[in-house]
Design a protein around this motif. Structure first.
Motif, PDB file in Angstrom:
ATOM      1  N   PRO A   8      12.360  32.815  -9.989  1.00 33.84           N
ATOM      2  CA  PRO A   8      11.702  34.123 -10.080  1.00 33.84           C
ATOM      3  C   PRO A   8      10.310  34.045  -9.460  1.00 33.84           C
ATOM      4  O   PRO A   8       9.618  33.037  -9.604  1.00 33.84           O
ATOM      5  CB  PRO A   8      11.628  34.380 -11.583  1.00 33.84           C
ATOM      6  CG  PRO A   8      11.724  33.051 -12.224  1.00 33.84           C
ATOM      7  CD  PRO A   8      12.494  32.168 -11.281  1.00 33.84           C
ATOM      8  N   PRO A   9       9.878  35.099  -8.772  1.00 35.91           N
ATOM      9  CA  PRO A   9       8.551  35.069  -8.144  1.00 35.91           C
ATOM     10  C   PRO A   9       7.457  35.234  -9.192  1.00 35.91           C
ATOM     11  O   PRO A   9       7.697  35.695 -10.305  1.00 35.91           O
ATOM     12  CB  PRO A   9       8.587  36.257  -7.187  1.00 35.91           C
ATOM     13  CG  PRO A   9       9.531  37.204  -7.832  1.00 35.91           C
ATOM     14  CD  PRO A   9      10.576  36.346  -8.507  1.00 35.91           C
ATOM     15  N   ALA A  45      -4.328  34.291  -7.132  1.00 38.00           N
ATOM     16  CA  ALA A  45      -3.820  33.592  -5.948  1.00 38.00           C
ATOM     17  C   ALA A  45      -3.686  32.095  -6.246  1.00 38.00           C
ATOM     18  O   ALA A  45      -2.706  31.463  -5.864  1.00 38.00           O
ATOM     19  CB  ALA A  45      -4.743  33.830  -4.762  1.00 38.00           C
ATOM     20  N   THR A  46      -4.664  31.538  -6.956  1.00 38.10           N
ATOM     21  CA  THR A  46      -4.610  30.129  -7.333  1.00 38.10           C
ATOM     22  C   THR A  46      -3.464  29.884  -8.313  1.00 38.10           C
ATOM     23  O   THR A  46      -2.712  28.921  -8.183  1.00 38.10           O
ATOM     24  CB  THR A  46      -5.951  29.686  -7.978  1.00 38.10           C
ATOM     25  OG1 THR A  46      -6.996  29.975  -7.069  1.00 38.10           O
ATOM     26  CG2 THR A  46      -5.953  28.218  -8.311  1.00 38.10           C
ATOM     27  N   ALA A  47      -3.341  30.780  -9.287  1.00 42.57           N
ATOM     28  CA  ALA A  47      -2.276  30.644 -10.268  1.00 42.57           C
ATOM     29  C   ALA A  47      -0.900  30.783  -9.600  1.00 42.57           C
ATOM     30  O   ALA A  47       0.037  30.068  -9.949  1.00 42.57           O
ATOM     31  CB  ALA A  47      -2.434  31.693 -11.365  1.00 42.57           C
ATOM     32  N   GLU A  48      -0.779  31.693  -8.625  1.00 44.19           N
ATOM     33  CA  GLU A  48       0.496  31.894  -7.936  1.00 44.19           C
ATOM     34  C   GLU A  48       0.895  30.651  -7.145  1.00 44.19           C
ATOM     35  O   GLU A  48       2.049  30.241  -7.161  1.00 44.19           O
ATOM     36  CB  GLU A  48       0.420  33.101  -7.007  1.00 44.19           C
ATOM     37  CG  GLU A  48       1.736  33.387  -6.327  1.00 44.19           C
ATOM     38  CD  GLU A  48       1.713  34.647  -5.475  1.00 44.19           C
ATOM     39  OE1 GLU A  48       2.788  34.991  -4.960  1.00 44.19           O
ATOM     40  OE2 GLU A  48       0.651  35.258  -5.327  1.00 44.19           O
ATOM     41  N   LEU A  49      -0.072  30.026  -6.470  1.00 46.58           N
ATOM     42  CA  LEU A  49       0.219  28.808  -5.717  1.00 46.58           C
ATOM     43  C   LEU A  49       0.682  27.704  -6.662  1.00 46.58           C
ATOM     44  O   LEU A  49       1.678  27.020  -6.397  1.00 46.58           O
ATOM     45  CB  LEU A  49      -1.017  28.357  -4.933  1.00 46.58           C
ATOM     46  CG  LEU A  49      -0.876  27.057  -4.161  1.00 46.58           C
ATOM     47  CD1 LEU A  49       0.216  27.187  -3.097  1.00 46.58           C
ATOM     48  CD2 LEU A  49      -2.199  26.662  -3.525  1.00 46.58           C
ATOM     49  N   SER A  50       0.000  27.552  -7.790  1.00 44.58           N
ATOM     50  CA  SER A  50       0.374  26.549  -8.778  1.00 44.58           C
ATOM     51  C   SER A  50       1.776  26.833  -9.327  1.00 44.58           C
ATOM     52  O   SER A  50       2.603  25.928  -9.464  1.00 44.58           O
ATOM     53  CB  SER A  50      -0.644  26.538  -9.916  1.00 44.58           C
ATOM     54  OG  SER A  50      -0.242  25.670 -10.929  1.00 44.58           O
ATOM     55  N   PHE A  51       2.048  28.116  -9.623  1.00 45.01           N
ATOM     56  CA  PHE A  51       3.362  28.512 -10.117  1.00 45.01           C
ATOM     57  C   PHE A  51       4.449  28.178  -9.102  1.00 45.01           C
ATOM     58  O   PHE A  51       5.485  27.622  -9.450  1.00 45.01           O
ATOM     59  CB  PHE A  51       3.391  30.016 -10.430  1.00 45.01           C
ATOM     60  CG  PHE A  51       4.775  30.532 -10.727  1.00 45.01           C
ATOM     61  CD1 PHE A  51       5.327  30.384 -11.980  1.00 45.01           C
ATOM     62  CD2 PHE A  51       5.526  31.142  -9.731  1.00 45.01           C
ATOM     63  CE1 PHE A  51       6.603  30.845 -12.254  1.00 45.01           C
ATOM     64  CE2 PHE A  51       6.808  31.602  -9.992  1.00 45.01           C
ATOM     65  CZ  PHE A  51       7.342  31.458 -11.253  1.00 45.01           C
ATOM     66  N   SER A  52       4.213  28.518  -7.841  1.00 48.38           N
ATOM     67  CA  SER A  52       5.208  28.280  -6.787  1.00 48.38           C
ATOM     68  C   SER A  52       5.505  26.796  -6.641  1.00 48.38           C
ATOM     69  O   SER A  52       6.669  26.401  -6.514  1.00 48.38           O
ATOM     70  CB  SER A  52       4.734  28.858  -5.458  1.00 48.38           C
ATOM     71  OG  SER A  52       4.643  30.259  -5.551  1.00 48.38           O
ATOM     72  N   GLN A  53       4.459  25.975  -6.667  1.00 45.81           N
ATOM     73  CA  GLN A  53       4.658  24.533  -6.549  1.00 45.81           C
ATOM     74  C   GLN A  53       5.462  24.001  -7.735  1.00 45.81           C
ATOM     75  O   GLN A  53       6.385  23.203  -7.560  1.00 45.81           O
ATOM     76  CB  GLN A  53       3.307  23.817  -6.456  1.00 45.81           C
ATOM     77  CG  GLN A  53       2.587  24.083  -5.150  1.00 45.81           C
ATOM     78  CD  GLN A  53       1.155  23.564  -5.158  1.00 45.81           C
ATOM     79  OE1 GLN A  53       0.564  23.332  -6.204  1.00 45.81           O
ATOM     80  NE2 GLN A  53       0.596  23.412  -3.963  1.00 45.81           N
ATOM     81  N   GLN A  54       5.101  24.455  -8.931  1.00 47.20           N
ATOM     82  CA  GLN A  54       5.809  24.025 -10.138  1.00 47.20           C
ATOM     83  C   GLN A  54       7.268  24.488 -10.102  1.00 47.20           C
ATOM     84  O   GLN A  54       8.178  23.746 -10.460  1.00 47.20           O
ATOM     85  CB  GLN A  54       5.111  24.601 -11.382  1.00 47.20           C
ATOM     86  CG  GLN A  54       5.667  24.110 -12.679  1.00 47.20           C
ATOM     87  CD  GLN A  54       5.142  22.743 -13.032  1.00 47.20           C
ATOM     88  OE1 GLN A  54       4.055  22.375 -12.635  1.00 47.20           O
ATOM     89  NE2 GLN A  54       5.923  21.972 -13.771  1.00 47.20           N
ATOM     90  N   ALA A  55       7.485  25.728  -9.651  1.00 47.39           N
ATOM     91  CA  ALA A  55       8.840  26.279  -9.598  1.00 47.39           C
ATOM     92  C   ALA A  55       9.714  25.505  -8.614  1.00 47.39           C
ATOM     93  O   ALA A  55      10.889  25.249  -8.885  1.00 47.39           O
ATOM     94  CB  ALA A  55       8.790  27.761  -9.221  1.00 47.39           C
TER      95      ALA A  55
END
Length: 196
Positions: free
Chosen positions: A91-92, A104-114
């Motif tokens: 999920p995005p 933006a920082t949280a989204e990058l961290s989320f994407s890497q973790q995902a």
């Protein structure tokens, strides 16, 4: 497996079974017997039957239920001599209109973790497929609607059967978002086998 072998197997399997279990085993063994008879007819004529399914899509979300469905999909694939596609839909990150720098920082961290989580799930799927000696291709996709990503993968990778769990989400999220499995059932152009 000949009819004699099937009958002997039935006697051994049914000894400790409940009446309902025995009925299910009997139905399964009858189907196996019919398949064996059909195979012997094809063998005697030299005609090879076309496999019913050649490429199975097995969506996984990391839950025990989805891994159990994955295992059942592997058994089917082995039976049919098919290959499988393991798919994990990520999920995005849902963002809010303000505080964009922080998000933006949280989204990058989320994407890497995902991506790491998806890779872990797919590595497990690959190990299971290798142990079952079934050819397996693994992919992950970002998508707000997992059912849509699953249906698109069927078309993109030319799958002819989807094997998936009854649900992956639990609790309130599942009630609010609806059943992804139900949506796949409604939108899929290929058969869907739903596992409990």
């Amino acid at each position: 497996m000949t009819a004699i072998n099937i009958a002997a197997t039935a006697r051994n399997i049914m000894k400790p079974a409940t009446p309902e279990h025995r009925r299910n085993i009997t139905k399964t063994l009858r189907a196996l017997s019919m398949l064996a008879a059909t195979a012997m007819r094809h063998e005697s004529t030299g005609v090879q039957p076309k496999p019913l399914f050649r490429h199975l899509l097995l969506p996984i979300d990391g839950s025990d239920l989805s891994l159990r469905a994955f295992g059942m999909g592997l058994e089917l694939a082995k039976t049919f001599g098919a290959k499988v596609l393991a798919l994990h839909v990520v999920p995005p990150f849902n963002s809010i209109a303000y505080m964009t720098e922080l998000l933006a920082t949280a989204e990058l961290s989320f994407s890497q973790q995902a991506v790491q989580t998806a890779s872990r799930y797919l590595d497990e799927a690959k190990k299971l497929a290798k142990a079952a000696q079934v050819p397996c291709e693994c992919h992950y996709a970002f998508g707000e609607r997992p059912h849509q990503a699953i249906v698109e993968a069927v078309n993109e990778y030319h799958c002819d059967l989807i094997v998936m769990a009854t649900h992956g989400w639990h609790g309130l999220n599942r009630l609010m978002l609806g059943s992804e499995t139900q949506k796949v059932l409604l939108q899929s152009k290929v058969p869907v086998l739903v596992c409990r």
